[in-house]
Scaffold this motif. Structure first.
Motif, PDB file in Angstrom:
ATOM      1  N   LEU A  94      12.572   1.699  -0.704  1.00 47.17           N
ATOM      2  CA  LEU A  94      12.429   2.892   0.114  1.00 47.17           C
ATOM      3  C   LEU A  94      13.747   3.653   0.054  1.00 47.17           C
ATOM      4  O   LEU A  94      14.748   3.190   0.569  1.00 47.17           O
ATOM      5  CB  LEU A  94      12.129   2.497   1.577  1.00 47.17           C
ATOM      6  CG  LEU A  94      11.949   3.631   2.559  1.00 47.17           C
ATOM      7  CD1 LEU A  94      10.671   4.402   2.271  1.00 47.17           C
ATOM      8  CD2 LEU A  94      11.918   3.098   3.987  1.00 47.17           C
ATOM      9  N   LEU A 224      17.522   1.149   5.476  1.00 44.50           N
ATOM     10  CA  LEU A 224      16.223   0.740   6.001  1.00 44.50           C
ATOM     11  C   LEU A 224      15.548  -0.208   5.015  1.00 44.50           C
ATOM     12  O   LEU A 224      15.579   0.014   3.815  1.00 44.50           O
ATOM     13  CB  LEU A 224      15.305   1.944   6.211  1.00 44.50           C
ATOM     14  CG  LEU A 224      15.876   3.155   6.948  1.00 44.50           C
ATOM     15  CD1 LEU A 224      14.773   4.179   7.187  1.00 44.50           C
ATOM     16  CD2 LEU A 224      16.493   2.743   8.276  1.00 44.50           C
ATOM     17  N   GLU A 225      14.933  -1.234   5.576  1.00 46.38           N
ATOM     18  CA  GLU A 225      14.185  -2.148   4.713  1.00 46.38           C
ATOM     19  C   GLU A 225      12.707  -2.057   5.061  1.00 46.38           C
ATOM     20  O   GLU A 225      12.310  -2.252   6.208  1.00 46.38           O
ATOM     21  CB  GLU A 225      14.687  -3.576   4.910  1.00 46.38           C
ATOM     22  CG  GLU A 225      14.249  -4.472   3.771  1.00 46.38           C
ATOM     23  CD  GLU A 225      14.378  -5.950   4.125  1.00 46.38           C
ATOM     24  OE1 GLU A 225      13.704  -6.748   3.465  1.00 46.38           O
ATOM     25  OE2 GLU A 225      15.135  -6.270   5.062  1.00 46.38           O
ATOM     26  N   LEU A 226      11.916  -1.747   4.045  1.00 48.38           N
ATOM     27  CA  LEU A 226      10.471  -1.673   4.241  1.00 48.38           C
ATOM     28  C   LEU A 226       9.937  -3.090   4.342  1.00 48.38           C
ATOM     29  O   LEU A 226      10.075  -3.877   3.419  1.00 48.38           O
ATOM     30  CB  LEU A 226       9.864  -0.945   3.039  1.00 48.38           C
ATOM     31  CG  LEU A 226       8.401  -0.552   3.094  1.00 48.38           C
ATOM     32  CD1 LEU A 226       8.135   0.406   4.247  1.00 48.38           C
ATOM     33  CD2 LEU A 226       7.984   0.102   1.784  1.00 48.38           C
ATOM     34  N   THR A 227       9.330  -3.434   5.489  1.00 46.16           N
ATOM     35  CA  THR A 227       8.923  -4.826   5.680  1.00 46.16           C
ATOM     36  C   THR A 227       7.409  -5.038   5.648  1.00 46.16           C
ATOM     37  O   THR A 227       6.949  -6.146   5.402  1.00 46.16           O
ATOM     38  CB  THR A 227       9.493  -5.390   7.002  1.00 46.16           C
ATOM     39  OG1 THR A 227       9.322  -4.414   8.034  1.00 46.16           O
ATOM     40  CG2 THR A 227      10.963  -5.704   6.849  1.00 46.16           C
ATOM     41  N   SER A 228       6.634  -3.997   5.929  1.00 45.88           N
ATOM     42  CA  SER A 228       5.186  -4.168   5.786  1.00 45.88           C
ATOM     43  C   SER A 228       4.487  -2.828   5.624  1.00 45.88           C
ATOM     44  O   SER A 228       5.030  -1.780   5.992  1.00 45.88           O
ATOM     45  CB  SER A 228       4.598  -4.913   6.993  1.00 45.88           C
ATOM     46  OG  SER A 228       4.617  -4.100   8.142  1.00 45.88           O
ATOM     47  N   MET A 229       3.301  -2.885   5.052  1.00 45.35           N
ATOM     48  CA  MET A 229       2.471  -1.696   4.893  1.00 45.35           C
ATOM     49  C   MET A 229       1.016  -2.104   5.101  1.00 45.35           C
ATOM     50  O   MET A 229       0.580  -3.123   4.568  1.00 45.35           O
ATOM     51  CB  MET A 229       2.659  -1.105   3.492  1.00 45.35           C
ATOM     52  CG  MET A 229       1.839   0.153   3.253  1.00 45.35           C
ATOM     53  SD  MET A 229       2.081   0.842   1.598  1.00 45.35           S
ATOM     54  CE  MET A 229       3.716   1.531   1.719  1.00 45.35           C
TER      55      MET A 229
ATOM     56  N   GLU B 140       0.375   2.803   7.512  1.00 48.15           N
ATOM     57  CA  GLU B 140       1.459   2.607   8.451  1.00 48.15           C
ATOM     58  C   GLU B 140       2.428   1.617   7.830  1.00 48.15           C
ATOM     59  O   GLU B 140       2.001   0.721   7.087  1.00 48.15           O
ATOM     60  CB  GLU B 140       0.899   2.048   9.761  1.00 48.15           C
ATOM     61  CG  GLU B 140       1.345   2.835  10.972  1.00 48.15           C
ATOM     62  CD  GLU B 140       0.519   2.533  12.195  1.00 48.15           C
ATOM     63  OE1 GLU B 140      -0.056   3.488  12.738  1.00 48.15           O
ATOM     64  OE2 GLU B 140       0.448   1.366  12.611  1.00 48.15           O
ATOM     65  N   ASP B 144      12.825  -2.182   8.925  1.00 47.27           N
ATOM     66  CA  ASP B 144      13.843  -2.858   9.722  1.00 47.27           C
ATOM     67  C   ASP B 144      15.190  -2.182   9.548  1.00 47.27           C
ATOM     68  O   ASP B 144      15.554  -1.775   8.439  1.00 47.27           O
ATOM     69  CB  ASP B 144      13.980  -4.321   9.283  1.00 47.27           C
ATOM     70  CG  ASP B 144      12.859  -5.179   9.855  1.00 47.27           C
ATOM     71  OD1 ASP B 144      12.004  -4.627  10.571  1.00 47.27           O
ATOM     72  OD2 ASP B 144      12.855  -6.398   9.571  1.00 47.27           O
TER      73      ASP B 144
END
Ligand SMILES: Cc1cc2nc3c(=O)[nH]c(=O)nc-3n(C[C@H](O)[C@H](O)[C@H](O)COP(=O)(O)OP(=O)(O)OC[C@H]3O[C@@H](n4cnc5c(N)ncnc54)[C@H](O)[C@@H]3O)c2cc1C
Lengths: 263, 318
Positions: A94, A224-229, B140, B144
Motif C-alpha cells: 500500500l 501503514l500496513e495493509l492487514t486485511s481486505m 473494506e 495498522d
C-alpha cells in the motif's frame, strides 16, 4: 510558467470479483486514468492554451504498463512525462501518502514547477491527501478541492474557489508557487484526438528510478500496513426483486403505489 | 497511556456535526488507551464553541482565538503546536473538505503517519488499526499504524454525536501564529445557484447516475419521471458533464434530500453521494452490480440493466 501534473493510473474492479489475501485477484482488475487527474490535466492544458503556462509536465509512479495511461495525458496536450518506478516499489503493498510524497517531492525539487495540479483523490485508495501533503513537504502554498481557478499571465497569486460541503464555495487567494487539488467538474476534459495520440508517441517519456531521484528505499516503505481486505457486510436487509425486467418493474410499480408516491 | 486530540470544525458561526462525532470516536479511543481526551477549537467564537463541545468524556478543551473562519495556515500552525504541547498520541480530525486542506500538512510537518477517511478505529497496545474502504467502497480494508503520534481523519456520520454534558477544563491556548507563513487568504463564500427546482422538497425522486452512459439516454429517465410525476435528480458525474444543472445534484457537495422514495438508477452509492440521500424513507436501487455500495443502504433492489428495467417501469404507468 511550468505546471507539473501528477497522473495516476488507478485500478478498477469488475462487478464480480474474488479477494486473494490483501488484494483483489488480478483477473478482476483493469486500469484507468484517475478520474480526478483527467480534470487536472485539462486545467493545465487549458492554461497553456491561454498563454499563461509554457510547459505541462506529468509525473506518474508506476511500472511500464502505466505508459499507456501516461500516453493518454500526453495525447491530451501535456508536453512530456516522467515515470518513476523501481523494484523497491514492486514490493510495497500500500503506497501511502507519505511514500507518494517522498517520491513526488524529489520530482518537484528537480523540476521546480510554479504550479502543481493534482486530483482531489484517486478512485482506488482515495486518501485524498497527497496534494496538500506534497505542498507542505516542498514548502509551497496549497488549496484542496478546487473547482474554479483564475490565473493571469505572470501573476504570483492564484484565485480559486474551493468546493465545500452543502453547495457552498470558499473564495481564496493562494500565493504561488502552489499545489492545487482539482475537483471534477472544474472543466470539460477533452478526448484525445487521433492527431494527439499520434503526437504523443513522439513525446518524451522519461523513466526514473528512486536512485536517480535520490530517494531512499525506506522512504517508500510507508507507515501503514495493509492487514486485511474483505467485502463489507451489508447492513440493510434489502429486498431484491427477482425475475425478468417486466417482473421486477411490476413489483417496483406495486411498491410505489403502495407507498402512495405514484398512481 | 495515550492522549487523544480531536479538532473541532465549524463554519459561519456553527459547529459542524462531525465535531461532535469526533468526540465519540475520541472518547472510545481514550477509553482503550487509558489516556485523556483533548478537544481543540480554532478561530471564530471559540468560547461559545467550547461550551457546546463540553460533552461527557471530554477532559480538556483548548481554545485558539485567532481569526474568524478556517484558514489552513493558521490551523496547521496551531494544531502542530498543540500536539507538541499536549504530547498527544493520536490526532483526530474530520475527513471533510477543510480537514483534507490542513491535516495532511500537519502530518507532514510533524513527520508522522496519516490515515484518511477512516470508518472504524481500534487500538491494541501500540498499534492503531483503522478500517477504510478502497475501490469506491467495493471492499473494506484494515491498516495498522505502529507509530505515534499519528493523524487520522474520520468519515462523517460513522460515529454518533457525543451527548451528555461534560465538565472539561477550558483553557485558552496561546498559539504562536507566524503571519509571514500565511500564504492564502479567504475572501468570502458563495452559494451555488438555486434555480427553479428544489429537489429537497420532492416526495419521489428519480435519480440518475453514470450508468446512463450518454446524454441522449437521459430522455428515458425524463420519461420515467413524467410517468411517475416524480422529480429528477442525479449523482455528480451527470452534473459535471453538464447534462443537468447543479441544483439537481444529490450529495455532500450537492443537496441533502429526504423524499418518501428515492430511486437510484445507475448510481454506485459513493460515500459523497450517500451523504445526501441516506435520510430518504425508502431507497430503491436499480443497478447491474449486486456489489455496488448503494446495495448496503437500499431497501429494495433490482440487479439488472436499467435500459431493460426503466422502459418496463414506464410501461407500468402508461
Ligand atoms: C470532495 C468530493 C465531493 C463529492 N460530492 C459529490 C456529490 O455531492 N454527489 C455525488 O453524487 N458525488 C459526489 N462526489 C463524487 C463521488 O465520489 C462519485 O464519484 C460519484 O458519486 C459517482 O457517481 P455515480 O454513482 O453516478 O457513478 P459511478 O460510481 O461510475 O457508478 C455508476 C453505477 O452505474 C451502474 N451501471 C452501469 N451501467 C448500468 C446499467 N446499464 N444499468 C444499471 N446500472 C448500471 C454501475 O454498476 C455503477 O454502480 C464527490 C467526490 C469528492 C471527492
Amino acid at each position: 510558467m511550468k505546471v507539473l501534473v501528477p497522473v495516476k493510473e488507478v485500478v478498477t474492479v469488475d462487478d464480480a470479483f474474488e479477494i486473494d489475501g490483501t488484494a483483489i485477484d488480478e483477473r478482476y482488475l483493469s486500469a484507468d486514468l484517475n478520474e480526478w487527474d483527467d480534470y487536472a490535466i485539462e486545467e493545465a492544458v487549458q492554461l497553456q492554451e491561454d498563454g499563461v503556462v509554457d510547459e505541462v509536465v506529468t509525473v506518474t509512479i508506476g511500472d511500464e504498463d502505466t505508459e499507456q495511461t501516461i500516453r493518454q495525458a500526453l495525447a491530451k496536450g501535456a508536453d512530456r512525462a516522467i515515470r518513476v518506478w523501481d523494484d523497491a516499489l514492486e514490493e510495497v503493498d500500500l503506497l501511502d501518502v507519505g511514500a507518494k510524497v517522498a517520491i513526488l517531492e524529489s520530482v518537484v525539487e528537480a523540476e521546480e514547477p510554479d504550479l502543481v495540479l493534482t486530483g482531489v483523490q484517486s478512485g482506488d485508495d482515495s486518501f485524498g491527501a497527497t496534494g496538500v501533503a506534497l505542498a507542505e513537504a516542498v514548502g509551497t502554498q496549497w488549496a484542496a478541492v478546487v473547482n474554479q481557478l483564475d490565473l493571469d499571465n505572470g501573476a504570483d497569486v492564484a484565485s480559486v474557489h474551493r468546493e465545500l460541503e452543502g453547495g457552498m464555495e470558499e473564495l481564496t487567494d493562494v500565493d504561488l508557487p502552489a499545489v492545487l487539488s482539482i475537483q471534477t467538474g472544474i472543466n470539460e476534459p477533452r478526448y484525445a484526438s487521433l492527431r494527439g495520440i499520434r503526437m504523443a508517441q513522439r513525446k518524451e517519456l522519461d523513466h526514473q528510478t528512486l536512485a536517480d531521484l535520490g530517494v531512499e528505499t525506506e522512504a517508500v516503505a510507508g507507515d501503514l500496513e495493509l492487514t486485511s481486505m474483505y467485502e463489507p457486510e451489508s447492513e440493510s436487509d434489502t429486498t431484491v426483486f427477482d425475475g425478468s425486467a417486466d417482473d421486477t418493474a411490476g413489483q417496483l410499480a406495486e411498491l410505489l403505489r403502495e407507498k402512495g408516491v405514484a398512481q | 497511556m495515550s492522549d487523544i486530540l480531536t479538532i473541532a470544525e465549524h463554519r459561519q458561526g456553527e459547529l459542524r456535526d462531525v465535531s461532535l462525532e469526533l468526540l465519540t470516536a475520541g472518547a472510545e479511543l481514550a477509553e482503550e488507551t487509558g489516556g485523556d481526551l483533548h478537544v481543540a477549537v480554532i478561530s471564530g467564537d471559540v468560547d461559545a464553541y467550547a461550551e457546546e463541545l463540553d460533552r461527557e468524556g471530554v477532559d480538556a478543551i483548548h481554545t485558539v482565538a485567532y481569526g474568524e473562519e478556517f484558514n489552513h495556515d493558521v490551523y496547521t500552525q496551531a494544531v502542530t503546536q498543540l500536539v507538541d504541547s499536549i504530547g498527544a498520541s493520536y490526532v483526530l480530525g474530520a475527513n471533510s473538505v477543510n480537514g483534507l486542506d490542513y491535516l495532511p500538512a500537519v502530518a507532514t510537518r510533524l513527520d508522522v503517519p496519516l490515515v484518511t477517511d477512516v470508518v472504524g478505529l481500534e487500538t491494541a497496545g501500540e498499534t492503531l488499526t483503522a478500517t477504510r474502504e478502497m475501490y469506491g467502497g467495493k471492499v473494506e480494508t484494515t491498516v495498522d499504524v505502529e507509530e505515534t503520534p499519528a493523524v487520522v481523519t474520520i468519515r462523517g456520520a460513522e460515529w454518533p454525536v457525543a451527548e451528555g454534558e461534560g465538565s472539561a477544563a477550558v483553557e485558552a491556548f496561546e498559539a504562536e501564529i507566524d503571519e509571514d507563513a500565511i500564504g492564502s487568504s479567504v475572501n468570502g463564500f458563495e452559494e451555488v445557484a438555486g434555480g427553479d427546482v428544489d429537489i429537497s422538497e420532492a416526495d419521489l425522486l428519480v435519480s440518475v447516475g453514470r450508468g446512463i452512459d450518454e446524454e441522449e439516454n437521459l430522455e428515458l429517465i425524463e420519461e420515467l419521471a413524467a410517468a411517475l410525476d416524480a422529480t429528477m435528480s442525479s449523482s455528480r458525474p451527470i452534473v459535471d458533464a453538464g447534462w443537468l444543472p447543479a441544483n439537481r445534484q444529490v450529495g455532500q457537495s450537492g443537496k441533502v434530500v429526504t423524499p418518501d422514495v428515492y430511486i437510484a438508477i445507475g448510481i454506485s452509492g459513493a460515500v459523497q453521494h450517500v451523504a445526501g440521500m441516506k435520510g430518504s424513507d425508502t431507497i430503491v436501487a436499480i443497478n447491474t452490480d449486486p456489489n455496488a455500495p448503494i446495495m448496503d443502504i437500499a431497501d429494495y433492489a433490482i440487479h439488472d440493466d436499467l435500459f431493460d428495467v426503466v422502459p418496463a417501469l414506464i410501461e407500468q404507468f402508461s
